[in-house]
Design an enzyme around this catalytic site. Structure first.
Site, PDB file in Angstrom:
ATOM      1  N   VAL A   8       0.818  -1.058   0.124  1.00 32.12           N
ATOM      2  CA  VAL A   8       0.097   0.060  -0.008  1.00 32.12           C
ATOM      3  C   VAL A   8       1.051   1.226   0.105  1.00 32.12           C
ATOM      4  O   VAL A   8       2.051   1.428   0.681  1.00 32.12           O
ATOM      5  CB  VAL A   8      -0.896   0.017   1.097  1.00 32.12           C
ATOM      6  CG1 VAL A   8      -0.291   0.078   2.510  1.00 32.12           C
ATOM      7  CG2 VAL A   8      -1.979   1.080   1.067  1.00 32.12           C
ATOM      8  N   PHE A   9       0.378   2.150  -0.878  1.00 31.61           N
ATOM      9  CA  PHE A   9       1.314   3.580  -0.918  1.00 31.61           C
ATOM     10  C   PHE A   9       0.806   4.621  -0.320  1.00 31.61           C
ATOM     11  O   PHE A   9      -0.524   4.700  -0.187  1.00 31.61           O
ATOM     12  CB  PHE A   9       1.236   4.008  -2.484  1.00 31.61           C
ATOM     13  CG  PHE A   9       2.112   5.077  -2.357  1.00 31.61           C
ATOM     14  CD1 PHE A   9       3.560   5.185  -2.444  1.00 31.61           C
ATOM     15  CD2 PHE A   9       1.587   6.434  -2.708  1.00 31.61           C
ATOM     16  CE1 PHE A   9       4.309   6.287  -2.717  1.00 31.61           C
ATOM     17  CE2 PHE A   9       2.405   7.368  -3.040  1.00 31.61           C
ATOM     18  CZ  PHE A   9       3.791   7.637  -2.902  1.00 31.61           C
ATOM     19  N   GLY A  10       1.593   5.027   0.861  1.00 31.19           N
ATOM     20  CA  GLY A  10       0.931   6.182   1.687  1.00 31.19           C
ATOM     21  C   GLY A  10       1.768   7.655   1.456  1.00 31.19           C
ATOM     22  O   GLY A  10       2.863   7.506   1.010  1.00 31.19           O
ATOM     23  N   TYR A  11       1.050   8.551   1.412  1.00 32.12           N
ATOM     24  CA  TYR A  11       1.509   9.851   1.050  1.00 32.12           C
ATOM     25  C   TYR A  11       1.181  10.966   1.859  1.00 32.12           C
ATOM     26  O   TYR A  11       1.477  12.169   1.898  1.00 32.12           O
ATOM     27  CB  TYR A  11       1.017  10.388  -0.430  1.00 32.12           C
ATOM     28  CG  TYR A  11      -0.549  10.220  -0.540  1.00 32.12           C
ATOM     29  CD1 TYR A  11      -1.417  11.105  -0.035  1.00 32.12           C
ATOM     30  CD2 TYR A  11      -1.103   8.819  -1.028  1.00 32.12           C
ATOM     31  CE1 TYR A  11      -2.625  11.249  -0.311  1.00 32.12           C
ATOM     32  CE2 TYR A  11      -2.659   8.917  -0.996  1.00 32.12           C
ATOM     33  CZ  TYR A  11      -3.204   9.850  -0.673  1.00 32.12           C
ATOM     34  OH  TYR A  11      -4.679   9.895  -0.800  1.00 32.12           O
ATOM     35  N   GLY A  12       0.203  10.695   2.936  1.00 29.05           N
ATOM     36  CA  GLY A  12      -0.283  11.646   3.882  1.00 29.05           C
ATOM     37  C   GLY A  12      -0.317  11.001   5.222  1.00 29.05           C
ATOM     38  O   GLY A  12       0.688  10.413   5.774  1.00 29.05           O
ATOM     39  N   SER A  13      -1.696  10.814   5.849  1.00 29.02           N
ATOM     40  CA  SER A  13      -1.754  10.399   7.197  1.00 29.02           C
ATOM     41  C   SER A  13      -1.292   8.619   7.441  1.00 29.02           C
ATOM     42  O   SER A  13      -1.102   8.113   8.433  1.00 29.02           O
ATOM     43  CB  SER A  13      -2.961  10.359   7.888  1.00 29.02           C
ATOM     44  OG  SER A  13      -3.852   9.886   6.763  1.00 29.02           O
ATOM     45  N   GLU A  86     -12.559   0.811   4.954  1.00 33.95           N
ATOM     46  CA  GLU A  86     -13.491   1.735   5.770  1.00 33.95           C
ATOM     47  C   GLU A  86     -12.968   3.148   6.028  1.00 33.95           C
ATOM     48  O   GLU A  86     -13.729   4.197   6.168  1.00 33.95           O
ATOM     49  CB  GLU A  86     -13.480   1.093   7.241  1.00 33.95           C
ATOM     50  CG  GLU A  86     -14.489   1.755   8.337  1.00 33.95           C
ATOM     51  CD  GLU A  86     -14.491   0.743   9.493  1.00 33.95           C
ATOM     52  OE1 GLU A  86     -14.975   1.632  10.489  1.00 33.95           O
ATOM     53  OE2 GLU A  86     -14.236  -0.200   9.391  1.00 33.95           O
TER      54      GLU A  86
END
Length: 179
Positions: A8-13, A86
């Protein structure tokens, strides 16, 4: 199939508050997308009456977004994807996509990524930075103040060496506005 484990790619929170169990974490780059405050937040960082702003991946041909890729092992995959959906798909403003991402070690992977739906009523791309700062300085939602979201994201990105000029401006300006 996420049941076999997935990235999974995270860029913020997701970078500073992932809420899932992962076994690998790499600095990564997603080409063709920019991180920007281009989505109204009516749940987490604002309300329907007083929306805040949250980051989203907004498609731009010449853009690159540096963030973090997390690998979720098969034994955590089903719960993790359910929890991500969710959290991220609460208002259908994001589209869940599998996109090509390059890890800092040069490895190419596919990662679940949450991209803003430009046709959604919550999309607000192209807003001037000063207007963004004014909104972020005052908005509060179910997960807390919009300022907290901005500050935590900037702190985490800076700690990883992932400079973002727009976010740096916003952080500086918002701190002045709330002082």
């Amino acid at each position: 199939m996420v049941e076999n484990g997935f990235w999974v790619f995270g860029y913020g929170s997701l970078i500073w508050h992932p809420e899932f169990t992962y076994s690998k974490k790499h600095i990564a780059t997603l080409n063709g997308y920019a991180r920007s405050f281009c989505m109204w937040s009516i749940h987490h960082r604002g309300t329907e009456d007083a929306p805040g702003l949250v980051l989203a991946l907004d498609e731009h041909d010449q853009a690159d977004c540096r963030g973090v890729a997390f690998f979720i092992e098969p034994e955590h995959a089903v719960k993790a994807i359910a929890d991500l959906r969710e959290r991220e798909l609460v208002s259908s403003a994001y589209l869940e996509m599998s996109l090509p991402v390059t890890l800092d070690n040069g490895e190419h992977i596919e990662a679940v990524s949450y991209v803003v739906n430009r046709d959604h009523v919550q999309y607000c791309g192209g807003m001037p930075l000063e207007e963004q700062a004014q909104i972020i300085a005052r908005a509060v939602g179910g997960r807390g103040p919009n300022t907290e979201y901005l500050y935590n994201t900037c702190e985490c990105l800076n700690g990883l060496g992932l400079d973002d000029a727009d976010l740096a401006f916003l952080e500086s300006r918002v701190r002045v506005l709330v002082a």
